[in-house]
Design a protein around this motif. Structure first.
Motif, PDB file in Angstrom:
ATOM      1  N   MET A   1     -40.560 -31.991  46.761  1.00 25.89           N
ATOM      2  CA  MET A   1     -39.759 -32.991  47.486  1.00 25.89           C
ATOM      3  C   MET A   1     -39.884 -32.742  49.000  1.00 25.89           C
ATOM      4  SD  MET A   1     -35.663 -33.596  47.222  1.00 25.89           S
ATOM      5  CE  MET A   1     -35.484 -33.710  45.460  1.00 25.89           C
ATOM      6  N   THR A   2     -40.293 -33.772  49.749  1.00 27.42           N
ATOM      7  CA  THR A   2     -40.468 -33.582  51.198  1.00 27.42           C
ATOM      8  C   THR A   2     -39.115 -33.434  51.884  1.00 27.42           C
ATOM      9  OG1 THR A   2     -42.174 -35.258  50.908  1.00 27.42           O
ATOM     10  CG2 THR A   2     -41.723 -34.558  53.177  1.00 27.42           C
ATOM     11  N   PRO A   3     -38.975 -32.473  52.804  1.00 26.64           N
ATOM     12  CA  PRO A   3     -37.720 -32.369  53.559  1.00 26.64           C
ATOM     13  C   PRO A   3     -37.480 -33.651  54.379  1.00 26.64           C
ATOM     14  CG  PRO A   3     -39.132 -30.449  53.933  1.00 26.64           C
ATOM     15  CD  PRO A   3     -39.944 -31.434  53.171  1.00 26.64           C
ATOM     16  N   VAL A   4     -36.220 -33.951  54.659  1.00 23.44           N
ATOM     17  CA  VAL A   4     -35.884 -35.129  55.466  1.00 23.44           C
ATOM     18  C   VAL A   4     -35.077 -34.655  56.673  1.00 23.44           C
ATOM     19  CG1 VAL A   4     -34.797 -37.409  55.502  1.00 23.44           C
ATOM     20  CG2 VAL A   4     -35.699 -36.512  53.348  1.00 23.44           C
ATOM     21  N   LEU A   5     -35.537 -35.033  57.871  1.00 27.45           N
ATOM     22  CA  LEU A   5     -34.801 -34.692  59.097  1.00 27.45           C
ATOM     23  C   LEU A   5     -34.195 -35.974  59.672  1.00 27.45           C
ATOM     24  CD1 LEU A   5     -34.050 -32.538  61.271  1.00 27.45           C
ATOM     25  CD2 LEU A   5     -36.132 -33.242  62.476  1.00 27.45           C
ATOM     26  N   PHE A   6     -32.859 -36.026  59.671  1.00 25.61           N
ATOM     27  CA  PHE A   6     -32.164 -37.164  60.288  1.00 25.61           C
ATOM     28  C   PHE A   6     -31.977 -36.839  61.767  1.00 25.61           C
ATOM     29  CE2 PHE A   6     -31.165 -37.507  55.848  1.00 25.61           C
ATOM     30  CZ  PHE A   6     -31.106 -38.866  55.600  1.00 25.61           C
ATOM     31  N   THR A   7     -32.448 -37.733  62.609  1.00 25.27           N
ATOM     32  CA  THR A   7     -32.266 -37.547  64.061  1.00 25.27           C
ATOM     33  C   THR A   7     -31.488 -38.744  64.592  1.00 25.27           C
ATOM     34  OG1 THR A   7     -34.327 -38.699  64.504  1.00 25.27           O
ATOM     35  CG2 THR A   7     -34.449 -36.307  64.273  1.00 25.27           C
ATOM     36  N   GLY A   8     -31.114 -38.688  65.859  1.00 29.41           N
ATOM     37  CA  GLY A   8     -30.443 -39.835  66.489  1.00 29.41           C
ATOM     38  C   GLY A   8     -29.110 -40.167  65.853  1.00 29.41           C
ATOM     39  N   ILE A   9     -28.415 -39.167  65.315  1.00 31.02           N
ATOM     40  CA  ILE A   9     -27.104 -39.428  64.701  1.00 31.02           C
ATOM     41  C   ILE A   9     -26.063 -39.481  65.825  1.00 31.02           C
ATOM     42  CG2 ILE A   9     -25.352 -38.571  63.105  1.00 31.02           C
ATOM     43  CD1 ILE A   9     -27.580 -37.012  61.637  1.00 31.02           C
ATOM     44  N   GLY A  10     -25.417 -40.646  65.986  1.00 33.02           N
ATOM     45  CA  GLY A  10     -24.429 -40.793  67.059  1.00 33.02           C
ATOM     46  C   GLY A  10     -23.244 -39.873  66.834  1.00 33.02           C
ATOM     47  N   GLN A  11     -22.779 -39.834  65.586  1.00 30.54           N
ATOM     48  CA  GLN A  11     -21.657 -38.951  65.232  1.00 30.54           C
ATOM     49  C   GLN A  11     -21.883 -38.468  63.800  1.00 30.54           C
ATOM     50  OE1 GLN A  11     -17.884 -40.709  63.941  1.00 30.54           O
ATOM     51  NE2 GLN A  11     -16.863 -39.484  65.526  1.00 30.54           N
ATOM     52  N   LEU A  12     -21.947 -37.160  63.643  1.00 28.56           N
ATOM     53  CA  LEU A  12     -22.102 -36.590  62.299  1.00 28.56           C
ATOM     54  C   LEU A  12     -20.762 -35.996  61.861  1.00 28.56           C
ATOM     55  CD1 LEU A  12     -23.873 -35.633  59.888  1.00 28.56           C
ATOM     56  CD2 LEU A  12     -24.323 -33.532  61.194  1.00 28.56           C
ATOM     57  N   VAL A  13     -20.276 -36.433  60.699  1.00 28.07           N
ATOM     58  CA  VAL A  13     -19.073 -35.828  60.113  1.00 28.07           C
ATOM     59  C   VAL A  13     -19.556 -34.829  59.061  1.00 28.07           C
ATOM     60  CG1 VAL A  13     -17.004 -36.235  58.724  1.00 28.07           C
ATOM     61  CG2 VAL A  13     -17.657 -37.876  60.502  1.00 28.07           C
ATOM     62  N   THR A  14     -19.257 -33.547  59.280  1.00 29.15           N
ATOM     63  CA  THR A  14     -19.710 -32.532  58.311  1.00 29.15           C
ATOM     64  C   THR A  14     -18.605 -32.110  57.350  1.00 29.15           C
ATOM     65  OG1 THR A  14     -19.081 -30.667  59.727  1.00 29.15           O
ATOM     66  CG2 THR A  14     -21.309 -31.559  60.021  1.00 29.15           C
ATOM     67  N   ASN A  15     -17.343 -32.342  57.737  1.00 27.98           N
ATOM     68  CA  ASN A  15     -16.177 -31.795  57.004  1.00 27.98           C
ATOM     69  C   ASN A  15     -16.168 -30.275  57.006  1.00 27.98           C
ATOM     70  OD1 ASN A  15     -15.168 -34.287  56.450  1.00 27.98           O
ATOM     71  ND2 ASN A  15     -15.775 -34.337  54.290  1.00 27.98           N
ATOM     72  N   ASP A  16     -16.918 -29.680  57.925  1.00 26.81           N
ATOM     73  CA  ASP A  16     -16.925 -28.223  58.050  1.00 26.81           C
ATOM     74  C   ASP A  16     -16.497 -27.864  59.472  1.00 26.81           C
ATOM     75  OD1 ASP A  16     -17.427 -25.551  58.313  1.00 26.81           O
ATOM     76  OD2 ASP A  16     -19.381 -25.601  57.319  1.00 26.81           O
ATOM     77  N   PRO A  17     -15.245 -27.430  59.645  1.00 25.37           N
ATOM     78  CA  PRO A  17     -14.746 -27.151  60.994  1.00 25.37           C
ATOM     79  C   PRO A  17     -15.561 -26.079  61.720  1.00 25.37           C
ATOM     80  CG  PRO A  17     -12.946 -27.128  59.385  1.00 25.37           C
ATOM     81  CD  PRO A  17     -14.225 -27.204  58.613  1.00 25.37           C
ATOM     82  N   ALA A  18     -16.299 -25.267  60.960  1.00 26.37           N
ATOM     83  CA  ALA A  18     -17.118 -24.240  61.622  1.00 26.37           C
ATOM     84  C   ALA A  18     -18.327 -24.857  62.316  1.00 26.37           C
ATOM     85  CB  ALA A  18     -17.579 -23.207  60.595  1.00 26.37           C
ATOM     86  N   LEU A  19     -18.689 -26.077  61.947  1.00 26.94           N
ATOM     87  CA  LEU A  19     -19.904 -26.685  62.503  1.00 26.94           C
ATOM     88  C   LEU A  19     -19.635 -27.624  63.670  1.00 26.94           C
ATOM     89  CD1 LEU A  19     -21.944 -27.617  59.286  1.00 26.94           C
ATOM     90  CD2 LEU A  19     -22.337 -25.731  60.866  1.00 26.94           C
ATOM     91  N   GLY A  20     -18.408 -28.143  63.759  1.00 24.75           N
ATOM     92  CA  GLY A  20     -18.142 -29.135  64.798  1.00 24.75           C
ATOM     93  C   GLY A  20     -16.667 -29.211  65.126  1.00 24.75           C
TER      94      GLY A  20
END
Ligand code: NIG
Ligand code: FE
Length: 394
Positions: A1-20
């Motif tokens: 399975m080819t990896p997928v890189l999402f770029t140009g994300i205006g706002q990413l919600v991770t639900n992980d307070p350690a990340l954002g």
């Protein structure tokens, strides 16, 4: 399975307070790498890894949120009850009596018809951003019909729930205890191999506290963890029974006593709120603010079924929860994603942090707030499950 890189994300919600930032762990100007179906990296675009050979997906400044986790549906059924809905909208109360209509239609339907209907509903849910769906039986209410409903549901999701104790079927009228015995013995034997959970409708017109406790105990002996329909039609013992049985979730929670709220706050029990059901039955909405302020973990789900809530739309539930139940847009999104995951005791979904499944929704909007701010508008640009794009509905 080819990896997928999402770029140009205006706002990413991770639900992980350690990340954002904040409880949603939001990152502005983000990138996200998914490899082998799992999140491999999430962070500011400027720090994105090289990811040679990855497919690049430019989100064009859109917001990306975790896929919705719909932890409560009754999606295996035949027929529809639009006439009952219209009667309700002209003043008839919802009594759950219409369940018998769907039971009759489901018993008459072939496996092929049930599977086709379920497939349509699952595709509709996926198109509106749901990447994990729970599915209950409960419209068969005979050993062979409950068994086949769960067998068919299992083809669509691992989160299957045996709800033989939905209501007492007509052939057992006046013999509820005999029916409970059937549920706890032959029906459970036939259904347990296809189910992860057991659920009981513990309310007036359905099953009382003692019956519900007995059914949850029987399920537990067969390895099925519990969930309970509690406090939908009126106050009752549902939350207490769920807490005592060590259930994962008490669902509906429209009518709660102070003691119920205390129990929900102290037991490891999620309160799963179903605002589309309250909308479609003209019931009062549960007071989510009271629950959140008491420290209760809240999930939002659709309750999709042909009687009390014929919708698959988690964005609708988010909008209703914000407008009618005192939740902020952030709390509602968290409840529709991480809250649903907790209700299903899953830690691999409901978040976008390294190691979790690559389930996400690209919104045609710059921020997650638009889910409540633009109610009724189709904001889902694309849906990805385990790093693969879910095909748009034909
Ligand atoms: O969760 N309350 C019990 N069961 C469903 C309704 C089922 C029906 O009306 O067909 C619910 O709302
Ligand atoms: Fe339900």
């Amino acid at each position: 399975m080819t990896p997928v890189l999402f770029t140009g994300i205006g706002q990413l919600v991770t639900n992980d307070p350690a990340l954002g930032a904040g409880p949603l762990g939001t990152i502005d100007g983000a990138a996200l790498l998914i490899d082998a179906g799992r999140v491999a990296w999430a962070g500011p675009a400027a720090a994105a890894p090289a990811a040679a050979g990855a497919t690049i997906v430019d989100a064009g400044g859109r917001a990306v949120v975790p896929g919705f986790v719909d932890s409560h549906t009754h999606a295996v059924f035949a027929g529809e009850r639009s006439a009952e809905f219209a009667a309700r909208m002209s003043g008839r109360p919802y009594t759950a009596g219409g369940i018998a209509t769907t039971v009759a239609a489901t018993r008459r339907a072939s496996d092929g018809e049930l599977a086709a209907n379920l497939g349509r509903i699952a595709a509709e849910a996926a198109a509106s951003g749901t990447t994990t769906i729970e599915c209950k039986s409960g419209y068969g209410l005979r050993v062979e019909d409950e068994e086949r409903c769960l067998r068919l549901a299992r083809r669509v999701t691992a989160e299957t729930t045996f709800l033989g104790a939905h209501v007492v079927p007509p052939e057992y009228a006046g013999r509820a205890d005999d029916y409970v015995r059937l549920v706890c013995t032959a029906m459970l034997d036939a259904c347990a191999p296809h189910a992860r959970w057991i659920d009981v409708f513990c309310d007036r017109g359905a099953f009382d506290g003692d019956q519900a406790a007995e059914i949850l105990r029987a399920g537990g002996r067969r390895g099925l963890a519990g969930r309970v329909h509690a406090g939908q039609l009126g106050p009752g013992p549902g939350v207490r029974v769920a807490a005592e049985a060590g259930a994962a979730s008490a669902d509906h929670c429209t009518h709660l006593s102070g003691a119920d709220v205390d129990l929900l706050a102290t037991a490891p029990l999620v309160a799963t709120l179903l605002p589309a059901c309250d909308f479609s039955t003209r019931a009062p909405y549960p007071d989510a603010r009271r629950l959140l302020d008491a420290g209760v973990t809240v999930a939002l789900a659709t309750d999709c079924n042909p009687g009390s809530s014929f919708t698959t739309s988690m964005p609708l539930c988010i909008a209703l929860a914000v407008r009618e139940m005192g939740m902020t847009p952030g709390e509602a999104l968290l409840a529709a994603t991480a809250g649903g995951a907790k209700a299903l005791r899953r830690d691999d979904i409901g978040r976008l942090s390294p190691g979790t499944r690559g389930d996400l929704v690209v919104l045609d909007a710059p921020s997650y707030i638009f889910l409540a701010y633009r109610p009724g508008v189709a904001l889902v640009e694309s849906v990805w499950r385990a790093g693969e794009r879910v095909p748009n509905r034909a």
